[in-house]
Design an enzyme around this catalytic site. Structure first.
Site, PDB file in Angstrom:
ATOM      1  N   HIS A  35       6.683  -2.249   2.826  1.00  0.00           N
ATOM      2  CA  HIS A  35       6.523  -3.850   3.406  1.00  0.00           C
ATOM      3  C   HIS A  35       5.546  -4.349   2.692  1.00  0.00           C
ATOM      4  O   HIS A  35       4.766  -3.693   2.154  1.00  0.00           O
ATOM      5  CB  HIS A  35       6.373  -3.939   4.928  1.00  0.00           C
ATOM      6  N   VAL A  82       1.463   1.877   8.331  1.00  0.00           N
ATOM      7  CA  VAL A  82       2.935   1.783   9.041  1.00  0.00           C
ATOM      8  C   VAL A  82       3.607   2.385   7.713  1.00  0.00           C
ATOM      9  O   VAL A  82       3.671   1.866   6.552  1.00  0.00           O
ATOM     10  CB  VAL A  82       3.212   0.395   9.236  1.00  0.00           C
ATOM     11  N   ASN A 115       0.859  -1.135  -0.042  1.00  0.00           N
ATOM     12  CA  ASN A 115       0.046  -0.061  -0.034  1.00  0.00           C
ATOM     13  C   ASN A 115       0.950   1.209   0.073  1.00  0.00           C
ATOM     14  O   ASN A 115       1.921   1.395   0.601  1.00  0.00           O
ATOM     15  CB  ASN A 115      -0.704   0.066   1.287  1.00  0.00           C
TER      16      ASN A 115
END
Length: 68
Positions: A54, A50, A41
């Site tokens: 990742h 966050v 995202n």
């Protein structure tokens, strides 16, 4: 690296490493052969909460498109 927008050319090894790790996780979880998604995202409107890059490895069920 906060978001996809912050990835530079010299970050190719890091990004490639994320996908290699996703492949290994999918295999170890037994979802590689059936199918899975590796999702990254970018920013709040896309669901990023966050702020470092990742991947989310999603699998173990039939997925539709578009991904609502």
């Amino acid at each position: 690296i906060a978001t996809i927008n912050h990835i530079d050319d010299e970050d190719q090894a890091i990004v490639g490493g994320l996908y290699t790790a996703a492949r290994e996780i999918a295999a170890s979880e037994g979802i590689a052969e059936h199918g899975y998604r590796a999702v990254m995202n970018c920013n709040e409107a896309a669901g990023q909460t966050v702020f470092h890059i990742h991947l989310h490895v999603l699998g173990g069920r039939q997925m539709g498109w578009p991904p609502f």
